[in-house]
Design a protein around this motif. Structure first.
Motif, PDB file in Angstrom:
ATOM      1  N   TRP A  24       0.820  -1.210   0.000  1.00 21.84           N
ATOM      2  CA  TRP A  24       0.000   0.000   0.000  1.00 21.84           C
ATOM      3  C   TRP A  24       0.858   1.266   0.000  1.00 21.84           C
ATOM      4  CZ3 TRP A  24      -5.165  -0.741  -0.487  1.00 21.84           C
ATOM      5  CH2 TRP A  24      -5.673  -2.000  -0.124  1.00 21.84           C
TER       6      TRP A  24
ATOM      7  N   VAL B  67       0.014   5.816   0.228  1.00 22.76           N
ATOM      8  CA  VAL B  67      -1.050   6.809   0.437  1.00 22.76           C
ATOM      9  C   VAL B  67      -0.703   8.095  -0.304  1.00 22.76           C
ATOM     10  CG1 VAL B  67      -1.611   5.813   2.682  1.00 22.76           C
ATOM     11  CG2 VAL B  67      -0.138   7.814   2.573  1.00 22.76           C
ATOM     12  N   ARG B  68      -1.751   8.843  -0.672  1.00 22.69           N
ATOM     13  CA  ARG B  68      -1.560  10.037  -1.492  1.00 22.69           C
ATOM     14  C   ARG B  68      -2.521  11.163  -1.080  1.00 22.69           C
ATOM     15  NH1 ARG B  68      -0.742   7.307  -7.534  1.00 22.69           N
ATOM     16  NH2 ARG B  68       0.496   5.548  -6.794  1.00 22.69           N
TER      17      ARG B  68
ATOM     18  N   GLU C  88      -5.835   9.362   0.203  1.00 21.00           N
ATOM     19  CA  GLU C  88      -6.219   8.243  -0.653  1.00 21.00           C
ATOM     20  C   GLU C  88      -5.260   7.085  -0.387  1.00 21.00           C
ATOM     21  OE1 GLU C  88      -6.088   6.843  -5.358  1.00 21.00           O
ATOM     22  OE2 GLU C  88      -5.563   8.911  -4.804  1.00 21.00           O
ATOM     23  N   VAL C  89      -5.814   5.913  -0.147  1.00 20.96           N
ATOM     24  CA  VAL C  89      -5.005   4.717   0.074  1.00 20.96           C
ATOM     25  C   VAL C  89      -5.112   3.848  -1.174  1.00 20.96           C
ATOM     26  CG1 VAL C  89      -4.623   2.702   1.538  1.00 20.96           C
ATOM     27  CG2 VAL C  89      -5.455   4.836   2.552  1.00 20.96           C
ATOM     28  N   THR C  90      -3.970   3.439  -1.726  1.00 20.75           N
ATOM     29  CA  THR C  90      -3.999   2.714  -2.993  1.00 20.75           C
ATOM     30  C   THR C  90      -2.904   1.649  -3.053  1.00 20.75           C
ATOM     31  OG1 THR C  90      -3.819   2.964  -5.411  1.00 20.75           O
ATOM     32  CG2 THR C  90      -2.509   4.459  -4.066  1.00 20.75           C
ATOM     33  N   GLN C  91      -3.106   0.678  -3.912  1.00 17.29           N
ATOM     34  CA  GLN C  91      -2.084  -0.326  -4.188  1.00 17.29           C
ATOM     35  C   GLN C  91      -1.356  -0.043  -5.507  1.00 17.29           C
ATOM     36  OE1 GLN C  91      -4.594  -3.972  -3.647  1.00 17.29           O
ATOM     37  NE2 GLN C  91      -3.035  -4.499  -2.113  1.00 17.29           N
ATOM     38  N   ASP C  92      -1.737   1.029  -6.163  1.00 15.26           N
ATOM     39  CA  ASP C  92      -1.151   1.393  -7.451  1.00 15.26           C
ATOM     40  C   ASP C  92       0.248   1.983  -7.234  1.00 15.26           C
ATOM     41  OD1 ASP C  92      -0.639   2.104 -10.046  1.00 15.26           O
ATOM     42  OD2 ASP C  92      -2.350   3.458 -10.271  1.00 15.26           O
ATOM     43  N   GLU C  93       1.248   1.421  -7.901  1.00 19.52           N
ATOM     44  CA  GLU C  93       2.618   1.927  -7.786  1.00 19.52           C
ATOM     45  C   GLU C  93       2.927   3.037  -8.784  1.00 19.52           C
ATOM     46  OE1 GLU C  93       5.716  -1.375  -6.974  1.00 19.52           O
ATOM     47  OE2 GLU C  93       4.134  -2.325  -8.158  1.00 19.52           O
TER      48      GLU C  93
ATOM     49  N   TYR D 230       5.255   6.188   0.471  1.00 20.73           N
ATOM     50  CA  TYR D 230       5.310   4.744   0.266  1.00 20.73           C
ATOM     51  C   TYR D 230       6.436   4.162   1.106  1.00 20.73           C
ATOM     52  CZ  TYR D 230       9.098   5.582  -3.168  1.00 20.73           C
ATOM     53  OH  TYR D 230      10.259   5.958  -3.794  1.00 20.73           O
TER      54      TYR D 230
END
Length: 337
Positions: free
Chosen positions: A18, A20-21, A33-38, A148
């Motif tokens: 994970w 965050v952004r 925003e919490v995401t798994q996108d790198e 990250y």
């Protein structure tokens, strides 16, 4: 995660689950925003890609001897990030935003925090850049802040050892009254050429002099320099040196140990008077210096092949606090529940 050999990790990116952004548009920050996108989708004319409107931070979380997770001096990193943002005329995130993002990243990637005893840790990289589309050189009205994490190995795989450093008079790290005292990408880009020259000669790092007069010691690669002599911990003071959080911590610990702490200009001629010297930063804590080679004059400064007594005490003391082996009397750690 189960396949990771913690003992073989270097200082490099290893995928975690994970990040965050926060985005800044129309004069305000978004919610976290919490995401798994790198990856990042970005316009080819974004200001960060053309004019270096970019900054970053680095800090670590440790799994302690008691099993607790400790995040080291996160608020200090938040304050330094804010200073960098102000210098680049970027929107300034709040301390709470930055700290909360770091805590969230640690919690969500808890499985990647290396076991106690491996010497490894979880490295956090907050990074922020201007995303405004345009062609002219002007402040970015839009920005993206990402935090990250990546597990990183012990800097010294077989125990802390002195490094060899090259002194370079022909390349400068940062201009006087420039951006040397904030953590922006351009400072590091400027150091790559001289760093590669030193590596070709077999040296681990580059020692820079002040860019105005080439008379005073400044940074040691991407780390702060310090010297030990006559019961004193001495580190350079200059408006073009990044204020290292590790160095700030070591200054406090040195004072606790009874050393006199001096933060002042260090003339080049003083190099030969130090009993010990080293570079300090997040990655290694302390990299003791065994030898400095002046690439232009061929002069050599020798400090021995073993880690100095004071440097070792300072290194051990700071690591003991980070891993929970010693009392955190200064309140530097944030315990992550």
């Amino acid at each position: 995660m189960e396949t990771i050999d913690w003992s073989k990790l270097g200082f490099d990116y290893h995928k975690t689950d994970w990040n965050v952004r926060y985005s800044y548009t129309d004069g305000k920050w978004s919610e976290m925003e919490v995401t798994q996108d790198e990856y990042i989708k970005m316009h080819m004319s974004a200001s960060c890609l053309h004019y270096g409107i970019e900054l970053f931070e680095g800090l670590k979380a440790f799994r302690g001897v008691d099993g607790k997770i400790r995040l080291f001096r996160v608020e200090e990193n938040a304050h330094r990030l804010q200073s960098s943002a102000k210098r680049l005329c970027l929107p300034v995130p709040t301390t709470e935003m930055i700290v909360n993002a770091c805590i969230e990243v640690v919690k969500r990637n808890e499985a990647y925090i290396p076991p106690y005893g491996t010497g490894a840790s979880l490295y956090l990289r907050p990074v922020m850049f201007g995303t405004t589309v345009g062609l002219g050189v002007k402040p970015a009205k839009d920005a993206l802040l990402i935090v990250y994490a990546s597990p990183v190995g012990a800097y010294f795989k077989t125990g802390i050892k002195p490094i060899m450093v090259a002194l370079d008079r022909e390349q400068d790290r940062a201009a006087p009254r420039g951006t040397g005292d904030v953590k922006v990408g351009g400072n590091y880009a400027a150091s790559i050429f001289s760093g590669e020259n030193a590596h070709r000669l077999g040296y681990s790092n580059v020692l820079y002099l002040d860019a105005a007069q080439h008379k005073y010691i400044e940074e040691c690669g991407a780390a702060n320099f310090f010297g030990i002599k006559e019961g004193k911990y001495i580190t350079p003071k200059s408006p073009s040196i990044l204020p290292s959080i590790t160095n700030k911590s070591l200054r406090q610990l040195a004072a606790d140990m009874g050393l006199v702490v001096e933060e002042r200009p260090i003339p080049l001629e003083e190099l030969g008077t130090f009993e010990e010297c080293g570079a300090c930063g997040t990655a290694a804590v302390i990299s003791p210096i065994g030898k400095i080679f002046d690439m232009q004059t061929n002069k050599v400064y020798e400090y021995g092949t073993e880690v100095g007594k004071v440097s070792m005490e300072l290194y051990t003391c700071l690591q003991d606090i980070q891993y929970g082996r010693a009392e955190d009397t200064h309140g530097w750690n944030t315990i992550i529940e």
